[in-house]
Design an enzyme around this catalytic site. Sequence first.
Site, PDB file in Angstrom:
ATOM      1  N   GLU A   1     -36.796  59.399   6.932  1.00  0.00           N
ATOM      2  CA  GLU A   1     -35.795  58.795   7.807  1.00  0.00           C
ATOM      3  C   GLU A   1     -35.390  57.375   7.389  1.00  0.00           C
ATOM      4  O   GLU A   1     -35.557  56.409   8.144  1.00  0.00           O
ATOM      5  CB  GLU A   1     -36.279  58.809   9.263  1.00  0.00           C
ATOM      6  CG  GLU A   1     -36.480  60.215   9.804  1.00  0.00           C
ATOM      7  CD  GLU A   1     -36.745  60.256  11.303  1.00  0.00           C
ATOM      8  OE1 GLU A   1     -37.125  59.205  11.860  1.00  0.00           O
ATOM      9  OE2 GLU A   1     -36.567  61.326  11.905  1.00  0.00           O
TER      10      GLU A   1
ATOM     11  N   GLU B   1     -36.543  68.493  10.167  1.00  0.00           N
ATOM     12  CA  GLU B   1     -37.241  68.228  11.426  1.00  0.00           C
ATOM     13  C   GLU B   1     -36.339  68.682  12.563  1.00  0.00           C
ATOM     14  O   GLU B   1     -35.147  68.376  12.579  1.00  0.00           O
ATOM     15  CB  GLU B   1     -37.544  66.739  11.626  1.00  0.00           C
ATOM     16  CG  GLU B   1     -38.645  66.155  10.766  1.00  0.00           C
ATOM     17  CD  GLU B   1     -38.998  64.729  11.184  1.00  0.00           C
ATOM     18  OE1 GLU B   1     -38.754  64.362  12.363  1.00  0.00           O
ATOM     19  OE2 GLU B   1     -39.508  63.968  10.336  1.00  0.00           O
TER      20      GLU B   1
END
Length: 430
Positions: free
Chosen positions: A216, A336
């Site tokens: 991320e 995810e």
Amino acid sequence: MVSGNGVCFPILGFASFLLFFYMSFGSLRFSFLFEENGKPLSFVERNGTQFVLDGKALYVNGWNSYWLMGQSVEVYNRPKVREMLQNGAKMGFTVCRTWAFNDGDYNALQISPGHFDEQTFKALDYVIAEARQNGIRLLLSLVNNLQAYGGKTQYVKWAWEEGVGLSSSNDSFFFDPSIRSYFKNYVKTVLTRKNTITKIEYRNDPTIFGWELINEPRCMYDPSGDTLQEWLEEMSSFVKSIDKNHLLTIGHEGFYGPNDLKDSTVNPKYWASRLGIDFIRNSNISNIDFTSVHIYADHWFHDQSFEDQLKFVSKWMLSHIEDGDNVLNKPVVFSEYGYSEFNKNFSFSDREKMYRRVTDIIYKSAKKNKSGAGALVWQFLVGGMNEFSDEYGMVPWESLSTHSLFIEQSCRLAKLKQLPQQYPSFKDLC
């Protein structure tokens, strides 16, 4: 207890030794198991918008268990890792995403720049060997944008402590030459590591599905995105200079940049384009083999109804699949996705509806040979790991309906393309 002939202690001692030896080195045979008819295990490759294994399209159904390496440092915890990978295989999963980093934290892999803990490295060796044994491939992430397990914060701290840091900002991770050097050294050490169990260098091990540069990434220091783009180009090129066997992705959340028309039509809210990231620009780098996207509609839209969140998930996924097909010509992996138990009026039924929406979109994409190449749910645990859980964590086999949902997805993807699978036997599973 002491026996009359005095042999009990030696027997117990020898039994304990055997148990310790098996737990530590029981995987010595792994390097021989993942072969079929004398044919070595193949690397997963990419052909346009599809993953390919042994000449056939491969669509991914898998999960996240970030904790595998950390739980393998102590030998007595390794049964949890084995149990997770064995049960993942029994559910027909093919890929697990997990951390290949722990920078300066408890049981750190990298203690300080260029200094590594051999016991923790052997724990990562074990994870890879155990995955190989169970027919699971690993997507290994190399650093965290967040502070957990050290992350870019730890790299900046190291540079600051050594008096070479340009800035105390966490985002100096992306532009400080000293920190870039730290990270490159780390990457080279991991990729060229020779597994003490399988005797295979990581870069030569097909058990590894691919590498993820950073979990991320965000660089709010430079909302234009230029700083992060330069870092991604440099690091992806560096990885490929060492390892041309494995696929490479970013670890992106999927937000569109400020110059993209989808900034205002698809992004969750205005803030998503001001994080220094740009899904299309970043993913279009030549050394990036497939895109990564995360799905957390419940965190992005606290004020929306569950049904509206479901609609957004569909829009979000279909938009990125469209990008993979028409703009990037690369597979799209939703690496995810989850639904938090902290949501107001949370129910397991709603969580399963969310999972079903994600898996259905992947299946429909696969049926049409589109770029939606797979999804990895966040996150799976085994029993007795409450301290590692978060609002998304679950033990999937504790719920029959959840367990069945994931097995169904594994089976329909496998049947759709007659995919090559060694473990488990999909004929028996499905």
